[in-house]
Write a protein that holds these residues in place. Structure first.
Motif, PDB file in Angstrom:
ATOM      1  N   ALA A   1     -33.258  13.216  41.703  1.00 45.94           N
ATOM      2  CA  ALA A   1     -32.064  12.587  41.130  1.00 45.94           C
ATOM      3  C   ALA A   1     -30.804  13.368  41.454  1.00 45.94           C
ATOM      4  O   ALA A   1     -29.726  12.794  41.629  1.00 45.94           O
ATOM      5  CB  ALA A   1     -32.220  12.449  39.607  1.00 45.94           C
ATOM      6  N   GLN A   2     -30.942  14.689  41.556  1.00 41.15           N
ATOM      7  CA  GLN A   2     -29.787  15.528  41.894  1.00 41.15           C
ATOM      8  C   GLN A   2     -29.406  15.354  43.359  1.00 41.15           C
ATOM      9  O   GLN A   2     -28.225  15.189  43.692  1.00 41.15           O
ATOM     10  CB  GLN A   2     -30.118  16.998  41.617  1.00 41.15           C
ATOM     11  CG  GLN A   2     -29.001  17.959  41.925  1.00 41.15           C
ATOM     12  CD  GLN A   2     -27.871  17.864  40.930  1.00 41.15           C
ATOM     13  OE1 GLN A   2     -28.021  18.242  39.779  1.00 41.15           O
ATOM     14  NE2 GLN A   2     -26.744  17.350  41.352  1.00 41.15           N
ATOM     15  N   ARG A   3     -30.384  15.384  44.246  1.00 45.15           N
ATOM     16  CA  ARG A   3     -30.100  15.215  45.676  1.00 45.15           C
ATOM     17  C   ARG A   3     -29.468  13.859  45.959  1.00 45.15           C
ATOM     18  O   ARG A   3     -28.595  13.725  46.819  1.00 45.15           O
ATOM     19  CB  ARG A   3     -31.391  15.354  46.502  1.00 45.15           C
ATOM     20  CG  ARG A   3     -31.993  16.740  46.504  1.00 45.15           C
ATOM     21  CD  ARG A   3     -32.929  16.923  47.690  1.00 45.15           C
ATOM     22  NE  ARG A   3     -33.924  15.862  47.766  1.00 45.15           N
ATOM     23  CZ  ARG A   3     -35.117  15.892  47.198  1.00 45.15           C
ATOM     24  NH1 ARG A   3     -35.460  16.950  46.483  1.00 45.15           N
ATOM     25  NH2 ARG A   3     -35.970  14.903  47.333  1.00 45.15           N
ATOM     26  N   ASP A   4     -29.915  12.851  45.230  1.00 44.97           N
ATOM     27  CA  ASP A   4     -29.426  11.494  45.475  1.00 44.97           C
ATOM     28  C   ASP A   4     -27.957  11.335  45.112  1.00 44.97           C
ATOM     29  O   ASP A   4     -27.296  10.402  45.561  1.00 44.97           O
ATOM     30  CB  ASP A   4     -30.276  10.490  44.686  1.00 44.97           C
ATOM     31  CG  ASP A   4     -30.122   9.071  45.207  1.00 44.97           C
ATOM     32  OD1 ASP A   4     -30.124   8.885  46.441  1.00 44.97           O
ATOM     33  OD2 ASP A   4     -29.990   8.148  44.380  1.00 44.97           O
ATOM     34  N   ARG A   5     -27.427  12.230  44.297  1.00 40.29           N
ATOM     35  CA  ARG A   5     -26.024  12.135  43.903  1.00 40.29           C
ATOM     36  C   ARG A   5     -25.085  12.780  44.912  1.00 40.29           C
ATOM     37  O   ARG A   5     -23.873  12.616  44.812  1.00 40.29           O
ATOM     38  CB  ARG A   5     -25.830  12.741  42.511  1.00 40.29           C
ATOM     39  CG  ARG A   5     -26.234  11.787  41.381  1.00 40.29           C
ATOM     40  CD  ARG A   5     -26.440  12.518  40.071  1.00 40.29           C
ATOM     41  NE  ARG A   5     -26.560  11.596  38.957  1.00 40.29           N
ATOM     42  CZ  ARG A   5     -27.644  10.873  38.663  1.00 40.29           C
ATOM     43  NH1 ARG A   5     -28.705  10.950  39.442  1.00 40.29           N
ATOM     44  NH2 ARG A   5     -27.672  10.069  37.604  1.00 40.29           N
ATOM     45  N   PHE A   6     -25.623  13.523  45.843  1.00 37.69           N
ATOM     46  CA  PHE A   6     -24.797  14.069  46.920  1.00 37.69           C
ATOM     47  C   PHE A   6     -24.684  13.030  48.021  1.00 37.69           C
ATOM     48  O   PHE A   6     -25.691  12.546  48.538  1.00 37.69           O
ATOM     49  CB  PHE A   6     -25.409  15.360  47.472  1.00 37.69           C
ATOM     50  CG  PHE A   6     -25.228  16.550  46.578  1.00 37.69           C
ATOM     51  CD1 PHE A   6     -24.014  17.218  46.540  1.00 37.69           C
ATOM     52  CD2 PHE A   6     -26.258  16.995  45.768  1.00 37.69           C
ATOM     53  CE1 PHE A   6     -23.827  18.320  45.714  1.00 37.69           C
ATOM     54  CE2 PHE A   6     -26.090  18.094  44.942  1.00 37.69           C
ATOM     55  CZ  PHE A   6     -24.874  18.751  44.911  1.00 37.69           C
ATOM     56  N   MET A   7     -23.462  12.688  48.386  1.00 33.63           N
ATOM     57  CA  MET A   7     -23.251  11.676  49.421  1.00 33.63           C
ATOM     58  C   MET A   7     -23.813  12.126  50.752  1.00 33.63           C
ATOM     59  O   MET A   7     -24.408  11.324  51.484  1.00 33.63           O
ATOM     60  CB  MET A   7     -21.761  11.369  49.560  1.00 33.63           C
ATOM     61  CG  MET A   7     -21.446  10.384  50.679  1.00 33.63           C
ATOM     62  SD  MET A   7     -19.727   9.850  50.685  1.00 33.63           S
ATOM     63  CE  MET A   7     -19.706   8.683  49.317  1.00 33.63           C
ATOM     64  N   ALA A   8     -23.627  13.393  51.096  1.00 40.37           N
ATOM     65  CA  ALA A   8     -24.082  13.874  52.398  1.00 40.37           C
ATOM     66  C   ALA A   8     -24.524  15.320  52.294  1.00 40.37           C
ATOM     67  O   ALA A   8     -24.069  16.065  51.419  1.00 40.37           O
ATOM     68  CB  ALA A   8     -22.972  13.743  53.441  1.00 40.37           C
ATOM     69  N   ARG A   9     -25.432  15.669  53.186  1.00 37.31           N
ATOM     70  CA  ARG A   9     -25.843  17.065  53.325  1.00 37.31           C
ATOM     71  C   ARG A   9     -25.573  17.497  54.759  1.00 37.31           C
ATOM     72  O   ARG A   9     -25.926  16.787  55.703  1.00 37.31           O
ATOM     73  CB  ARG A   9     -27.333  17.230  53.015  1.00 37.31           C
ATOM     74  CG  ARG A   9     -27.815  18.683  53.111  1.00 37.31           C
ATOM     75  CD  ARG A   9     -29.312  18.798  52.967  1.00 37.31           C
ATOM     76  NE  ARG A   9     -30.013  18.189  54.095  1.00 37.31           N
ATOM     77  CZ  ARG A   9     -31.348  18.111  54.182  1.00 37.31           C
ATOM     78  NH1 ARG A   9     -32.090  18.571  53.200  1.00 37.31           N
ATOM     79  NH2 ARG A   9     -31.912  17.539  55.238  1.00 37.31           N
ATOM     80  N   VAL A  10     -24.937  18.645  54.913  1.00 32.71           N
ATOM     81  CA  VAL A  10     -24.654  19.172  56.245  1.00 32.71           C
ATOM     82  C   VAL A  10     -25.202  20.580  56.345  1.00 32.71           C
ATOM     83  O   VAL A  10     -25.427  21.255  55.335  1.00 32.71           O
ATOM     84  CB  VAL A  10     -23.140  19.166  56.560  1.00 32.71           C
ATOM     85  CG1 VAL A  10     -22.583  17.757  56.556  1.00 32.71           C
ATOM     86  CG2 VAL A  10     -22.375  20.048  55.572  1.00 32.71           C
TER      87      VAL A  10
END
Length: 354
Positions: free
Chosen positions: A173-182
């Motif tokens: 649920a936490q990862r899904d709230r980040f729009m993008a990962r770089v």
């Protein structure tokens, strides 16, 4: 579209390009040789999302997040995530005032326009969950009282790979709230030598001055919201995320929130490219940073060494890109001379061939 409205849209896009270029130049005074990473950070900023920067220690994750934050004249707070950090340290806490004989709310570190969360995966899942409401609903609830977070609001979090000692995996649920990962990655030799010249004498971050403010940033995000997304592009974005849900190599596919983030990011990328319409290529190019961190591979795929990025690349190749004549934004005159056979673009009177 009338001439007046077209001129206004063109002027807005010119303003957006000018401001984003100022921010980009400012960040690149600190971060050497990473234009793609800086571009992704700007896309997330304009799309009103949150950014997750993942890489090994020492490659400039915190420097990137701080330089982006300092480029905007607004409130900035940094939270160092540690195993003993409490949820109340993030959201705030009610404290009893002896003088007034009442409880008073003391805001936590999340109350700022730009929140830099350093090494977010070194905190416990309980503390990480304190960010869920803040990031999605832009509000904080403490003791049955709800406090709105001021816009713009962006969380820029850094994390070390989960194989590193003392880290906790971020909840889905936490990862899904980040729009993008770089991923910042190691610099090339020339960039690392340039870094030695610029960083050993003084810290360039200390001399960084704001090049825009919160009010101007709110105007830019309004311009991005007005970017046109044709139905064919929307269907393409949904087809990509649906393919992740149906893939036998993935046990967790992209959520509807991921589809929304993908389209919002594509609108920001289109605006930065000087267009008031989204191309399928915008969606395709952003699929990796927007979707990969949300996916979980099956046991079989993981054992065979196939990463989520590799699986997603295969799905991108399998999902058909929209084709056909150009489809203009609403109220625009139909595209003239659009011949069949080119890859669909969504731009009035334009066509991009595959």
């Amino acid at each position: 579209m009338g001439e007046g409205a077209g001129a206004a849209a063109s002027a807005d896009l010119t303003t957006l390009a000018t401001v984003t270029e100022r921010i980009r130049t400012n960040i690149e005074r600190v971060i050497e040789g990473k234009p793609d990473v800086v571009h992704a950070a700007l896309v997330v900023l304009l799309a009103e999302g949150h950014l997750l920067i993942e890489d090994v220690p020492g490659v400039g994750k915190t420097m990137l997040s701080k330089s982006l934050a300092r480029s905007i004249d607004c409130s900035v707070r940094r939270i160092q995530f540690t195993p003993d950090l409490l949820p109340s340290d993030v959201t705030g806490v009610s404290v009893f005032n002896q003088n007034t004989r009442e409880f008073e709310f003391r805001p936590g570190g999340i109350f700022a326009n730009i929140v830099v969360g350093d090494e977010i995966n070194r905190a416990s899942p309980k503390t990480q969950s304190a960010l869920l409401e803040c990031m999605e609903e832009r509000q904080v609830t403490v003791d049955n009282a709800t406090y709105e977070l001021e816009t713009p609001f962006m969380v820029i979090a850094t994390q070390n790979p989960i194989e590193m000692e003392g880290t906790y995996a971020l909840p889905e649920a936490q990862r899904d709230r980040f729009m993008a990962r770089v991923s910042v990655g190691y610099p090339v030799e020339a960039a690392e030598i340039a870094m030695l010249d610029s960083h050993t004498g003084a810290n360039p971050l200390e001399d960084l001055e704001p090049v825009t403010d919160a009010g101007e940033l709110r105007k830019l995000t309004g311009i991005v919201r007005a970017v046109h997304v044709a139905e064919a592009v929307q269907r393409y974005a949904v087809a990509l995320t649906t393919a992740t849900r149906r893939s036998p190599e993935l046990v967790l596919g992209a959520s509807p929130r991921a589809t929304l983030h993908l389209v919002r990011a594509a609108k920001a990328a289109a605006a930065m490219a000087g267009r008031d319409y989204v191309l399928p290529d915008d969606v395709r190019q952003l699929a990796r940073p927007v979707l990969t961190h949300r996916l979980l591979p099956s046991v079989e795929a993981a054992m065979s060494g196939r990463s989520t990025a590799t699986i997603l690349d295969g799905l991108l190749g399998a999902v058909a890109v929209p084709h056909g004549p150009a489809s203009p934004p609403p109220a625009a005159p139909p595209a003239a001379g659009a011949a069949a056979g080119g890859t669909w673009t969504g731009a009035p009177g334009s066509k991009h061939r595959a």
